[in-house]
Enzyme design. Structure first.
Site, mmCIF file in Angstrom:
data_model
loop_
_atom_site.group_PDB
_atom_site.id
_atom_site.type_symbol
_atom_site.label_atom_id
_atom_site.label_comp_id
_atom_site.label_asym_id
_atom_site.label_seq_id
_atom_site.Cartn_x
_atom_site.Cartn_y
_atom_site.Cartn_z
ATOM 1 N N GLU A 182 42.422 71.537 44.129
ATOM 2 C CA GLU A 182 42.785 70.669 43.005
ATOM 3 C C GLU A 182 43.501 69.428 43.488
ATOM 4 O O GLU A 182 43.327 68.342 42.928
ATOM 5 C CB GLU A 182 43.669 71.448 42.022
ATOM 6 C CG GLU A 182 43.976 70.712 40.727
ATOM 7 C CD GLU A 182 45.245 69.854 40.780
ATOM 8 O OE1 GLU A 182 45.478 69.084 39.824
ATOM 9 O OE2 GLU A 182 46.001 69.946 41.776
ATOM 10 N N GLU A 183 44.321 69.551 44.531
ATOM 11 C CA GLU A 183 45.230 68.478 44.896
ATOM 12 C C GLU A 183 44.520 67.223 45.421
ATOM 13 O O GLU A 183 44.898 66.112 45.059
ATOM 14 C CB GLU A 183 46.247 68.962 45.941
ATOM 15 C CG GLU A 183 47.222 70.013 45.422
ATOM 16 C CD GLU A 183 48.185 69.481 44.377
ATOM 17 O OE1 GLU A 183 48.059 68.321 43.959
ATOM 18 O OE2 GLU A 183 49.071 70.248 43.967
ATOM 19 N N ASP A 218 53.803 74.348 42.103
ATOM 20 C CA ASP A 218 52.503 73.660 42.088
ATOM 21 C C ASP A 218 51.630 74.173 43.219
ATOM 22 O O ASP A 218 51.608 73.580 44.299
ATOM 23 C CB ASP A 218 52.734 72.148 42.218
ATOM 24 C CG ASP A 218 51.479 71.329 42.043
ATOM 25 O OD1 ASP A 218 50.518 71.841 41.443
ATOM 26 O OD2 ASP A 218 51.452 70.182 42.507
ATOM 27 N N HIS A 266 55.042 67.995 44.560
ATOM 28 C CA HIS A 266 54.509 67.362 45.778
ATOM 29 C C HIS A 266 55.591 67.038 46.809
ATOM 30 O O HIS A 266 55.492 66.051 47.527
ATOM 31 C CB HIS A 266 53.747 66.077 45.424
ATOM 32 C CG HIS A 266 52.547 66.288 44.566
ATOM 33 N ND1 HIS A 266 51.802 65.244 44.042
ATOM 34 C CD2 HIS A 266 51.946 67.423 44.127
ATOM 35 C CE1 HIS A 266 50.806 65.726 43.329
ATOM 36 N NE2 HIS A 266 50.867 67.052 43.357
ATOM 37 N N ASP A 275 49.306 75.082 35.255
ATOM 38 C CA ASP A 275 49.525 74.138 36.362
ATOM 39 C C ASP A 275 50.582 73.105 35.986
ATOM 40 O O ASP A 275 50.449 71.928 36.285
ATOM 41 C CB ASP A 275 48.205 73.447 36.736
ATOM 42 C CG ASP A 275 48.332 72.579 37.984
ATOM 43 O OD1 ASP A 275 49.287 72.797 38.758
ATOM 44 O OD2 ASP A 275 47.489 71.685 38.183
ATOM 45 N N HIS A 296 45.506 76.733 40.571
ATOM 46 C CA HIS A 296 44.894 76.306 41.826
ATOM 47 C C HIS A 296 45.678 76.843 43.014
ATOM 48 O O HIS A 296 46.903 76.739 43.077
ATOM 49 C CB HIS A 296 44.696 74.792 41.886
ATOM 50 C CG HIS A 296 45.934 73.956 41.909
ATOM 51 N ND1 HIS A 296 46.622 73.676 43.072
ATOM 52 C CD2 HIS A 296 46.601 73.314 40.918
ATOM 53 C CE1 HIS A 296 47.656 72.894 42.801
ATOM 54 N NE2 HIS A 296 47.677 72.663 41.496
#
Length: 453
Positions: A322-323, A288, A420, A350, A276
């Protein structure tokens, strides 16, 4: 006579296996000596940076990856439109203890969760109530009315698989604010989802129920979660001040970015591979999921460099959103179904750009058995487990169309140091581990293309 029969039956299979071994060795040698994955990730992280869906960074990443795949001479490169949610953080996020007997006023390391409705500049304050889980919250019932709920359920350190520990704690982040709002709470604070005690707060997506008030939801670092819990045990009337400025705006047009090499024998059979393109708005989205995107592009680039004409159509897909919405994966599957496309396999990376140790999969018993049968070809490269259940979020919507869904599985014990957070930057990705992942994915696509599944 028996020896001749043996040779007639088994020599072709031996020759095929040797041919596969030679091709896979070639893939690894090329990627580990002159691969492009690491330099491409550097550009994505350092020149473009974080890429939350709907942001200028996401738009820049779409255009750059399109140009990158065109520069490699893929047969087709195109943008697939998708409307994505557009959330903006809007300002500094604050979680502050305001009446500690020990510390007086004390600001904690905090980040608002994605899609949260902010407090605005006036902020809000209230007494804080600690729980370790959503079931524990529900037991309190209306005792949390007018208060701020502090979710302090840690990732289970006894789980060897870090993603299993993450999954066990994720509900308090994704659903905690809504569950607290149902009981009349005015705000939500959650312990960051990390298996390490440090001072780095983690953001991440949370979902509101439209039938209940959208209360602000913020995360604090694991270190500050430990501190807050200790102070609450001594002073139950502890109060917090929350301030955040998050706002959901109108959906925006964005794109999945797709590059394709058309198959020479079975072009109707598609093998998709990628990650992603979006990331959170802190850090650089390196693990990520910049790593997975650049690995996916590298698969097709290596086929082009070798001059290999795949039997089946190969696609590198950079999924968007995606997030905080999964819109890109859903739209990709919808269009595939509408067009009657036949995906035989979809591979997603991922889980970070760490050392690859295997692949997870979901599919029929026959599909998964075929995948597992290739394990001896990967063992020389210390990729040893091809029999784990799993897949990936963006490829999940393809499930009912029949392909085997495959996820690259690296050694992700360190993943939740960076996941994140502002710490997810290019410098924390190891070049060799990233390239080993790209080589493993290319080898798997090669086998899927040659043998089918």
């Amino acid at each position: 006579m028996k020896n001749i029969l043996f040779l007639l039956l088994f020599l072709p299979g031996i020759a095929l296996a040797q041919d596969h071994e030679s091709s896979i060795r070639k893939i690894y040698d090329k990627e580990l000596s002159t691969g492009h994955t690491y330099d491409n990730l550097r550009y994505l992280c350092k020149e473009i940076g974080n890429r939350l869906a709907g942001s200028p960074g996401a738009a820049a990443a779409v255009e750059w990856t399109r140009q990158l795949m065109e520069s490699y001479g893929f047969d087709t490169v195109y943008l697939q439109p998708v409307m994505v949610p557009h959330w903006e953080r809007g300002g500094k996020d604050v979680v502050k203890i305001i009446n500690s007997d020990k510390h007086g006023s004390l600001e904690l390391s905090a980040l608002a969760l994605g899609n949260t409705q902010g407090t605005g500049p006036a902020g809000l304050s209230g007494q804080v109530v600690e729980v370790k889980s959503i079931p524990e919250l529900k037991e309190l019932g209306d005792k949390v009315k007018g208060k701020i709920v502090f979710f302090n359920g840690p990732m289970d350190p006894k789980k060897i698989d870090a993603f299993e520990a993450y999954g066990g704690a994720n509900a308090q982040r994704s659903s905690g604010a809504t569950e607290a709002s149902k009981l009349g709470a005015i705000g939500s604070v959650v312990r960051s989802l990390s298996n390490t005690i440090n001072d780095i707060p983690h953001t991440g997506n949370q979902r509101y129920n439209p039938d209940f008030p959208k209360i602000p939801a913020l995360a604090i670092s694991t270190q500050d979660a430990e501190l807050l819990s200790a102070l609450l045990s001594e002073q139950p009337d502890l109060r917090l001040y929350l301030e955040s400025h998050g706002e959901m705006k109108s959906d925006k047009l964005s794109y999945n970015v797709i590059g394709e090499i058309r198959g020479s024998e079975k072009p109707e059979e598609i093998i998709a591979v990628g990650g992603h393109l979006d990331s959170w708005d802190v850090g650089e989205g390196a693990h990520d999921d910049g790593a997975g995107c650049m690995q996916g592009i590298e698969v097709l680039r290596l086929f082009k460099e070798f001059g290999w004409k795949p039997k089946r159509t190969l696609r590198a897909v950079m999924w968007m959103n995606e997030e905080n919405g999964l819109r890109g994966g859903q739209e990709y599957a919808r269009v595939a179904k509408e067009k009657g496309e036949k995906h035989v396999a979809a591979i997603e990376s991922d889980s970070g750009g760490f050392l690859p140790i295997g692949f997870s999969s979901s599919g029929t018993e026959e599909q998964r058995a075929k995948l597992a049968s290739w394990e001896p070809l990967f063992r020389p490269y210390q990729v040893w487990n091809l029999d784990r259940p799993g897949g990936g979020a963006d490829i999940g919507p393809l499930r009912d169309q029949g392909p085997i869904l495959i996820g690259l599985k690296p050694d992700s014990q360190k993943y939740f140091l960076y996941h994140h957070t502002e710490a997810d930057v290019f410098e924390v990705v190891d070049q060799r581990e990233l390239e080993l992942g790209a080589a493993a994915m290319t080898a798997l696509v090669y086998l899927l293309d040659q043998e089918g599944i």
